[in-house]
Design a protein around this motif. Structure first.
Motif, PDB file in Angstrom:
ATOM      1  N   PRO A 172       0.835  -1.201   0.000  1.00  0.00           N
ATOM      2  CA  PRO A 172       0.000   0.000   0.000  1.00  0.00           C
ATOM      3  C   PRO A 172       0.870   1.251   0.000  1.00  0.00           C
ATOM      4  O   PRO A 172       2.014   1.228   0.473  1.00  0.00           O
ATOM      5  N   GLU A 205       2.574   4.736   0.905  1.00  0.00           N
ATOM      6  CA  GLU A 205       2.907   5.526   2.082  1.00  0.00           C
ATOM      7  C   GLU A 205       2.613   6.989   1.750  1.00  0.00           C
ATOM      8  O   GLU A 205       2.881   7.437   0.632  1.00  0.00           O
ATOM      9  N   GLU A 263      -8.443   5.519   3.700  1.00  0.00           N
ATOM     10  CA  GLU A 263      -7.634   4.313   3.873  1.00  0.00           C
ATOM     11  C   GLU A 263      -6.189   4.650   4.224  1.00  0.00           C
ATOM     12  O   GLU A 263      -5.597   4.047   5.121  1.00  0.00           O
ATOM     13  N   ALA A 264      -5.615   5.626   3.522  1.00  0.00           N
ATOM     14  CA  ALA A 264      -4.215   5.986   3.779  1.00  0.00           C
ATOM     15  C   ALA A 264      -4.041   6.556   5.185  1.00  0.00           C
ATOM     16  O   ALA A 264      -3.107   6.180   5.905  1.00  0.00           O
ATOM     17  N   SER A 297      -6.041   6.131   7.775  1.00  0.00           N
ATOM     18  CA  SER A 297      -6.382   5.126   8.792  1.00  0.00           C
ATOM     19  C   SER A 297      -5.222   4.182   9.076  1.00  0.00           C
ATOM     20  O   SER A 297      -5.108   3.653  10.177  1.00  0.00           O
ATOM     21  N   ARG A 298      -4.354   3.979   8.081  1.00  0.00           N
ATOM     22  CA  ARG A 298      -3.180   3.124   8.315  1.00  0.00           C
ATOM     23  C   ARG A 298      -2.218   3.749   9.315  1.00  0.00           C
ATOM     24  O   ARG A 298      -1.560   3.057  10.071  1.00  0.00           O
ATOM     25  N   VAL A 299      -2.107   5.096   9.299  1.00  0.00           N
ATOM     26  CA  VAL A 299      -1.165   5.761  10.210  1.00  0.00           C
ATOM     27  C   VAL A 299      -1.851   6.331  11.445  1.00  0.00           C
ATOM     28  O   VAL A 299      -1.184   6.682  12.411  1.00  0.00           O
ATOM     29  N   PRO A 322      -4.634   4.709  13.370  1.00  0.00           N
ATOM     30  CA  PRO A 322      -5.606   3.625  13.546  1.00  0.00           C
ATOM     31  C   PRO A 322      -6.747   3.949  14.507  1.00  0.00           C
ATOM     32  O   PRO A 322      -7.814   3.353  14.407  1.00  0.00           O
TER      33      PRO A 322
END
Length: 193
Positions: free
Chosen positions: A16, A18, A94-95, A97-99, A101
């Motif tokens: 995915p 960064e 989505e991007a 939410s990855r960093v 959470p």
């Protein structure tokens, strides 16, 4: 709730991706407030040449930037649980939410869905194309003090201005219905704007 943040991320081309750039612009209702935040980040993996050609950000540009993990508290402080707006906002959601959470906006309004609903005769719905067709490019550039398509702050401003352009002429009940349909988190709340 009237405050929202229009958001745009640019990535490094990994899967995915960064985040290497984040632009957010504050909205009060449908209007920009002039509050703009912009960050660039050094990714763990290099930026691919293909995506550098799109957004213009190179590995040299972010070599001195902090990794995003060093700035997440600041980003979280700005976004909190406010609604967000973006063109194909799922990418931003989505991007981020990855960093972040533990972060979840109360709503995520997709200006792409709004454009498709209100411009049914348009053949293309890319943000840059819609900005050209509707004459919004100068306003987006002025809102963030310069910039062009595929920069985080500019694209965030363009998403906000597009939303305002499309929804402002409509009665409140119609705005609310269209926004609820464009909320990819399916929040069903009362009047937001």
């Amino acid at each position: 709730m009237n405050r929202m943040w229009a958001v745009d991320v640019e990535g490094n081309g990994a899967n995915p991706p960064e985040i290497i750039e984040l632009g957010i612009v504050e909205m009060d209702g449908l209007r920009l407030t002039g509050n703009v935040k912009h960050w660039q980040f050094r990714p763990g993996r290099e930026i691919t040449p293909a995506v550098s050609r799109i957004h213009g950000i190179t590995n040299d540009d972010v070599a001195g930037a902090p990794p995003i993990e060093d700035v997440v508290d600041d980003i979280f402080l700005w976004l909190e649980d406010s609604p967000i707006v973006g063109h194909n906002v799922r990418v931003e959601l989505e991007a981020l939410s990855r960093v972040l959470p533990d972060w979840k906006p109360v709503a995520a309004y997709d200006s792409l869905k709004v454009a498709r609903a209100l411009l049914p005769n348009e053949e293309k719905f890319g943000l840059e194309h819609l900005g050209d067709v509707l004459g919004l490019k100068d306003a987006a550039s002025q809102a963030v003090g310069g910039g062009a398509a595929h920069s985080g702050p500019y694209d965030a401003a363009m998403s906000a201005i597009l939303l305002e352009q499309l929804l402002s002429p409509l009665p409140q009940a119609e705005r609310d219905r269209i926004l609820m349909d464009a909320d990819i988190l399916n929040s069903r709340q009362g009047s937001l704007l």
